[in-house]
Design an enzyme around this catalytic site. Structure first.
Site, PDB file in Angstrom:
ATOM      1  NE  ARG A 115      -2.293   3.354  -5.693  1.00  0.00           N
ATOM      2  CZ  ARG A 115      -1.515   3.818  -6.668  1.00  0.00           C
ATOM      3  NH1 ARG A 115      -1.535   5.104  -6.955  1.00  0.00           N
ATOM      4  NH2 ARG A 115      -0.741   3.008  -7.350  1.00  0.00           N
ATOM      5  CE1 TYR A 128      11.364  -2.714  -2.508  1.00  0.00           C
ATOM      6  CE2 TYR A 128      13.539  -1.833  -3.005  1.00  0.00           C
ATOM      7  CZ  TYR A 128      12.348  -2.399  -3.429  1.00  0.00           C
ATOM      8  OH  TYR A 128      12.150  -2.641  -4.766  1.00  0.00           O
TER       9      TYR A 128
END
Length: 374
Positions: A91, A196
């Site tokens: 990002r 996860y």
């Protein structure tokens, strides 16, 4: 302004019965604009032992725009030099991050790009923070597998090829409903029930395999829920413990998505970052294990609410339980047993629940007032 004075008095009173570092933490919390909390006690514990120029590692942090990466970069840059720590992410960084030190685009799924970054920048330490967290991962399992498992494999292979020291965080999510919960030892049945958690157990075992098979200098900490005023949570099950502080200051009302009696291990970010630096710097021959539990405090939403209400008595908390997050939390540890970290490399937390509440409220209140003033 009265709230700030009240917070300062409360923290100073609490600090008076403790070593000087408590006062230093208070000062750093009040300096919310010029010196973030991540830079404070974590660095103060290590700055006296700064390396010479020739000893500086060159550090790459993946997933650097998450909750921990920016704070760790500030700490490491103050210790090793601004240009020796490179943040990376997929990002675009905020301006204040971009101008505070080296930042590059890095996609951990692009093996060639990652390898070029390591070679071109002479990287010696790699901190691998790129991950899809628990709640987000359950909503996008394919993405979690790709980032958390395939990305990890790229990191381990490149680190092994180039002789890097690599740190990969694990989590309380690496345990499951069949694990002992109070406290959870380092070695026990794990069996997590989220992608996860499964990916983090995989990371622990793969890292240790690469260490024993290829000599990779792999280091890992199982983080509790991490609480910070400066960064927004990233889709984890313990996010409520950050969100409640912002709501308490802004509106005086918070809706919690976990049951009031859900007890989980938590840690203030300064302790987390300091622990990360300490295990990165620990001599290899002191590390009996390559994966360690670290613990600080455990509390429920009710405990946290009561502590905040000592400062903000009008805070109202209601409960709207998210079944998915609650099921995840019910399978996680209530506390982590961390005697090995304390014995092997001197781990010791500094923040307990009253410290945490005073520091978070002071930091958020000062930050809000300064934002309004500008």
């Amino acid at each position: 302004m009265m709230l700030v004075v009240q917070l300062l008095r409360g923290t100073a009173k609490h600090a008076g019965s403790r070593p000087l570092c408590s006062v230093e933490r208070l000062i750093s919390a009040v300096r919310g604009i010029s010196s973030s909390s991540e830079e404070s006690s974590a660095f103060s514990r290590t700055q006296s032992a700064s390396c010479t120029d020739t000893d500086h590692p060159k550090v790459l942090i993946t997933g650097g725009l998450g909750q921990l990466g920016v704070g760790l970069a500030k700490l490491l840059r103050r210790r090793f030099g601004k240009n020796n720590v490179i943040l990376s992410d997929i990002r675009k960084p905020p301006n204040h991050v971009y101008h505070n030190g080296p930042f590059i685009f890095s996609d951990i799924l692009d093996y060639k790009n990652l390898r070029e970054i390591v070679v071109n920048n002479n990287i010696s330490w790699l901190v691998h923070y790129s991950a899809v967290l628990s709640a987000v991962g359950e909503n996008n399992v394919s993405l979690a597998k790709e980032v958390n498992i395939t990305g990890l494999h790229n990191i381990l292979d490149i680190a092994t090829e180039h002789g890097l020291r690599v740190f990969v965080p694990s989590t309380i999510g690496a345990f499951g409903p069949s694990s002992p919960r109070d406290p959870t030892p380092e070695l026990c049945v794990q069996r997590p029930r989220t992608i996860y958690g499964v990916s983090k157990v995989h990371a622990e075992l793969m890292g240790e395999y690469y260490h024993h098979r290829y000599g990779l200098d792999f280091r890992c900490l199982r983080y509790p829920g991490i609480i910070s005023a400066d960064s927004q949570p990233g889709g984890g099950t313990t996010d409520y413990a950050v969100q409640i502080f912002h709501a308490a200051v802004k509106s005086g009302h918070f809706e919690c998505n976990l049951r009031s009696d859900t007890r989980l291990p938590m840690m203030y970010i300064d302790d987390c970052l300091r622990a990360t630096l300490e295990i990165l710097e620990a001599p290899a021959d002191t590390l009996v294990s390559r994966t360690y539990n670290i613990n600080a405090m455990s509390f429920t939403p009710h405990n946290l609410t009561q502590e905040i209400q000592k400062v903000l008595p009008d805070l109202k908390v209601t409960y709207s339980v998210d079944p998915m997050r609650q099921a995840i939390a019910d399978g996680w540890p209530m506390a982590l047993e961390d005697s090995a970290a304390r014995r092997d490399w001197g781990w010791k937390h500094e923040y307990d629940l009253p410290d945490l509440v005073q520091t978070m409220l002071t930091h958020i209140t000062m930050g809000n007032q300064l934002a309004q003033a500008s």
